[in-house]
Design a protein around this motif. Structure first.
Motif, PDB file in Angstrom:
ATOM      1  N   GLY A   1      -2.614 -24.287  21.433  1.00 47.64           N
ATOM      2  CA  GLY A   1      -2.350 -24.619  20.044  1.00 47.64           C
ATOM      3  C   GLY A   1      -2.998 -23.696  19.033  1.00 47.64           C
ATOM      4  O   GLY A   1      -2.881 -23.906  17.833  1.00 47.64           O
ATOM      5  N   LYS A   2      -3.675 -22.640  19.480  1.00 48.71           N
ATOM      6  CA  LYS A   2      -4.344 -21.705  18.574  1.00 48.71           C
ATOM      7  C   LYS A   2      -3.823 -20.289  18.813  1.00 48.71           C
ATOM      8  O   LYS A   2      -3.313 -19.981  19.884  1.00 48.71           O
ATOM      9  CB  LYS A   2      -5.864 -21.723  18.793  1.00 48.71           C
ATOM     10  CG  LYS A   2      -6.533 -23.074  18.575  1.00 48.71           C
ATOM     11  CD  LYS A   2      -6.616 -23.417  17.114  1.00 48.71           C
ATOM     12  CE  LYS A   2      -7.287 -24.737  16.866  1.00 48.71           C
ATOM     13  NZ  LYS A   2      -8.717 -24.688  16.802  1.00 48.71           N
ATOM     14  N   PHE A   3      -3.973 -19.425  17.797  1.00 46.98           N
ATOM     15  CA  PHE A   3      -3.555 -18.038  17.952  1.00 46.98           C
ATOM     16  C   PHE A   3      -4.448 -17.123  17.121  1.00 46.98           C
ATOM     17  O   PHE A   3      -5.081 -17.560  16.166  1.00 46.98           O
ATOM     18  CB  PHE A   3      -2.087 -17.862  17.507  1.00 46.98           C
ATOM     19  CG  PHE A   3      -1.909 -18.048  16.032  1.00 46.98           C
ATOM     20  CD1 PHE A   3      -2.016 -16.984  15.154  1.00 46.98           C
ATOM     21  CD2 PHE A   3      -1.653 -19.312  15.509  1.00 46.98           C
ATOM     22  CE1 PHE A   3      -1.871 -17.169  13.788  1.00 46.98           C
ATOM     23  CE2 PHE A   3      -1.502 -19.498  14.144  1.00 46.98           C
ATOM     24  CZ  PHE A   3      -1.616 -18.427  13.286  1.00 46.98           C
ATOM     25  N   LEU A   4      -4.503 -15.849  17.496  1.00 48.43           N
ATOM     26  CA  LEU A   4      -5.168 -14.789  16.736  1.00 48.43           C
ATOM     27  C   LEU A   4      -4.120 -13.722  16.497  1.00 48.43           C
ATOM     28  O   LEU A   4      -3.378 -13.367  17.410  1.00 48.43           O
ATOM     29  CB  LEU A   4      -6.350 -14.217  17.532  1.00 48.43           C
ATOM     30  CG  LEU A   4      -7.189 -13.147  16.848  1.00 48.43           C
ATOM     31  CD1 LEU A   4      -7.962 -13.738  15.669  1.00 48.43           C
ATOM     32  CD2 LEU A   4      -8.169 -12.523  17.839  1.00 48.43           C
TER      33      LEU A   4
ATOM     34  N   GLY B   1      -2.726  -5.579  12.078  1.00 44.92           N
ATOM     35  CA  GLY B   1      -2.167  -4.850  10.950  1.00 44.92           C
ATOM     36  C   GLY B   1      -2.630  -5.337   9.588  1.00 44.92           C
ATOM     37  O   GLY B   1      -2.419  -4.664   8.585  1.00 44.92           O
ATOM     38  N   SER B   2      -3.264  -6.482   9.529  1.00 45.21           N
ATOM     39  CA  SER B   2      -3.787  -7.001   8.246  1.00 45.21           C
ATOM     40  C   SER B   2      -5.261  -7.313   8.449  1.00 45.21           C
ATOM     41  O   SER B   2      -6.031  -6.439   8.767  1.00 45.21           O
ATOM     42  CB  SER B   2      -2.983  -8.232   7.812  1.00 45.21           C
ATOM     43  OG  SER B   2      -2.995  -9.225   8.836  1.00 45.21           O
ATOM     44  N   GLU B   3      -5.665  -8.562   8.289  1.00 46.08           N
ATOM     45  CA  GLU B   3      -7.015  -8.992   8.613  1.00 46.08           C
ATOM     46  C   GLU B   3      -6.919 -10.100   9.660  1.00 46.08           C
ATOM     47  O   GLU B   3      -5.977 -10.895   9.653  1.00 46.08           O
ATOM     48  CB  GLU B   3      -7.769  -9.486   7.375  1.00 46.08           C
ATOM     49  CG  GLU B   3      -8.170  -8.346   6.462  1.00 46.08           C
ATOM     50  CD  GLU B   3      -9.174  -8.756   5.415  1.00 46.08           C
ATOM     51  OE1 GLU B   3      -8.726  -9.179   4.335  1.00 46.08           O
ATOM     52  OE2 GLU B   3     -10.388  -8.670   5.669  1.00 46.08           O
ATOM     53  N   LEU B   4      -7.883 -10.123  10.580  1.00 48.75           N
ATOM     54  CA  LEU B   4      -7.865 -11.096  11.670  1.00 48.75           C
ATOM     55  C   LEU B   4      -7.894 -12.512  11.154  1.00 48.75           C
ATOM     56  O   LEU B   4      -8.700 -12.859  10.286  1.00 48.75           O
ATOM     57  CB  LEU B   4      -9.075 -10.879  12.587  1.00 48.75           C
ATOM     58  CG  LEU B   4      -9.085  -9.577  13.372  1.00 48.75           C
ATOM     59  CD1 LEU B   4     -10.446  -9.367  14.021  1.00 48.75           C
ATOM     60  CD2 LEU B   4      -7.981  -9.566  14.418  1.00 48.75           C
ATOM     61  N   PHE B   5      -7.001 -13.346  11.699  1.00 53.94           N
ATOM     62  CA  PHE B   5      -6.946 -14.759  11.344  1.00 53.94           C
ATOM     63  C   PHE B   5      -6.706 -15.579  12.597  1.00 53.94           C
ATOM     64  O   PHE B   5      -5.811 -15.278  13.377  1.00 53.94           O
ATOM     65  CB  PHE B   5      -5.832 -15.041  10.327  1.00 53.94           C
ATOM     66  CG  PHE B   5      -5.804 -16.475   9.890  1.00 53.94           C
ATOM     67  CD1 PHE B   5      -6.690 -16.955   8.936  1.00 53.94           C
ATOM     68  CD2 PHE B   5      -4.922 -17.380  10.470  1.00 53.94           C
ATOM     69  CE1 PHE B   5      -6.695 -18.289   8.554  1.00 53.94           C
ATOM     70  CE2 PHE B   5      -4.912 -18.712  10.098  1.00 53.94           C
ATOM     71  CZ  PHE B   5      -5.797 -19.162   9.128  1.00 53.94           C
ATOM     72  N   TYR B   6      -7.523 -16.600  12.785  1.00 60.75           N
ATOM     73  CA  TYR B   6      -7.413 -17.504  13.917  1.00 60.75           C
ATOM     74  C   TYR B   6      -6.837 -18.807  13.379  1.00 60.75           C
ATOM     75  O   TYR B   6      -7.432 -19.418  12.491  1.00 60.75           O
ATOM     76  CB  TYR B   6      -8.799 -17.730  14.526  1.00 60.75           C
ATOM     77  CG  TYR B   6      -8.822 -18.538  15.792  1.00 60.75           C
ATOM     78  CD1 TYR B   6      -8.056 -18.189  16.894  1.00 60.75           C
ATOM     79  CD2 TYR B   6      -9.656 -19.640  15.896  1.00 60.75           C
ATOM     80  CE1 TYR B   6      -8.113 -18.932  18.062  1.00 60.75           C
ATOM     81  CE2 TYR B   6      -9.722 -20.388  17.075  1.00 60.75           C
ATOM     82  CZ  TYR B   6      -8.949 -20.018  18.150  1.00 60.75           C
ATOM     83  OH  TYR B   6      -9.001 -20.750  19.303  1.00 60.75           O
ATOM     84  N   GLY B   7      -5.663 -19.199  13.872  1.00 63.99           N
ATOM     85  CA  GLY B   7      -4.998 -20.362  13.297  1.00 63.99           C
ATOM     86  C   GLY B   7      -4.443 -21.330  14.325  1.00 63.99           C
ATOM     87  O   GLY B   7      -4.463 -21.061  15.522  1.00 63.99           O
ATOM     88  N   ALA B   8      -3.968 -22.431  13.823  1.00 61.97           N
ATOM     89  CA  ALA B   8      -3.335 -23.463  14.655  1.00 61.97           C
ATOM     90  C   ALA B   8      -1.827 -23.282  14.591  1.00 61.97           C
ATOM     91  O   ALA B   8      -1.272 -23.021  13.532  1.00 61.97           O
ATOM     92  CB  ALA B   8      -3.716 -24.844  14.176  1.00 61.97           C
ATOM     93  N   SER B   9      -1.168 -23.412  15.737  1.00 63.35           N
ATOM     94  CA  SER B   9       0.284 -23.213  15.789  1.00 63.35           C
ATOM     95  C   SER B   9       1.058 -24.520  15.650  1.00 63.35           C
ATOM     96  O   SER B   9       2.253 -24.544  15.799  1.00 63.35           O
ATOM     97  CB  SER B   9       0.663 -22.533  17.097  1.00 63.35           C
ATOM     98  OG  SER B   9       0.224 -23.297  18.201  1.00 63.35           O
ATOM     99  N   ASN B  10       0.374 -25.611  15.370  1.00 63.61           N
ATOM    100  CA  ASN B  10       1.090 -26.887  15.220  1.00 63.61           C
ATOM    101  C   ASN B  10       0.942 -27.436  13.818  1.00 63.61           C
ATOM    102  O   ASN B  10       0.224 -27.001  13.017  1.00 63.61           O
ATOM    103  CB  ASN B  10       0.582 -27.912  16.233  1.00 63.61           C
ATOM    104  CG  ASN B  10      -0.925 -28.035  16.252  1.00 63.61           C
ATOM    105  OD1 ASN B  10      -1.624 -27.396  15.474  1.00 63.61           O
ATOM    106  ND2 ASN B  10      -1.422 -28.846  17.172  1.00 63.61           N
TER     107      ASN B  10
END
Length: 167
Positions: free
Chosen positions: A133-136, A158-167
Motif C-alpha cells: 500500500g506504499k510507494f516511493l 525526476g522531482s523530489e522523493l515522496f513516500y506515499g500511500a496508494s489507497n
C-alpha cells in the motif's frame, strides 16, 4: 508538508555539516547541485548520528518550525524523503540532504535492474518490494541487478522523493 521552493544563488557548500545554519539560509531551502541533484537544508534532531546513504522522512518540527529528519521505514509515515549523501551527520547538526535527481542509497536486499524502489521494513534501506500500500517515486538507476543487501545503489527521481500511500 509545505516544502516551498526557494532556489538560492550558487556557491553552496553541499557537504556542509554544522551546529549553526549556513549564513543566508533557513531549513527547507532547496538548491540544485552541479551534479543535477536536488538538496534541502535540514536539521538532524533524531538523537543520534545519521548514516550516509540511508533514507529519512522529512518533517516540520512542531515547536521550532524547522525542517528535520525522522526515521524511515515506519509503515505509518508518509511524506517527503531525503537520503544522506556525503557523510554521517551528528545529532543537532544542519546539513544538505539529497531529495531528487541521481542519488546514492543502500539496498535492503537484492534489487532487479531498473526496478522501482521503495522504503523497506529495514529503516532507511531501499528495496524493490514495497511495503503493501506504499510507494516511493524513484527507481534503481542501473541496467545491472543488485544481488544482496547493503549494496550501494544509484536511484533516480525526476522531482523530489515522496513516500506515499496508494489507497
Amino acid at each position: 508538508m509545505g516544502l516551498g521552493i526557494n532556489e538560492p544563488r550558487g556557491g553552496v557548500e553541499l557537504e556542509y555539516v554544522g551546529t549553526t545554519l549556513p549564513v543566508g539560509f533557513v531549513t527547507g531551502d532547496r538548491v540544485t547541485g552541479k551534479d543535477g541533484g536536488v538538496y534541502r537544508l535540514v536539521k538532524n534532531s533524531l538523537g543520534s548520528a545519521l548514516v550516509v546513504q540511508l533514507a529519512y522522512i522529512l518533517r516540520l518540527n512542531a515547536t521550532s518550525g524547522e525542517l528535520e529528519v525522522g526515521a524511515a521505514g515506519d509503515d505509518a509515515l508518509v511524506g517527503h524523503v531525503g537520503i544522506v549523501q556525503f557523510a554521517a551527520v551528528p545529532d543537532g547538526s544542519y546539513f544538505w540532504i539529497g531529495t531528487g535527481g541521481i542519488l546514492s542509497a543502500t539496498s535492503a536486499a537484492a534489487i532487479a535492474a531498473n526496478a522501482q524502489v521503495s522504503l523497506s521494513a529495514t529503516n532507511g534501506k531501499l528495496d524493490d518490494l514495497a511495503i503493501t500500500g506504499k510507494f516511493l517515486n524513484a527507481f534503481h538507476n542501473s541496467s545491472a541487478a543488485v544481488s544482496a543487501a547493503d549494496a550501494v545503489i544509484k536511484i533516480y527521481c525526476g522531482s523530489e522523493l515522496f513516500y506515499g500511500a496508494s489507497n
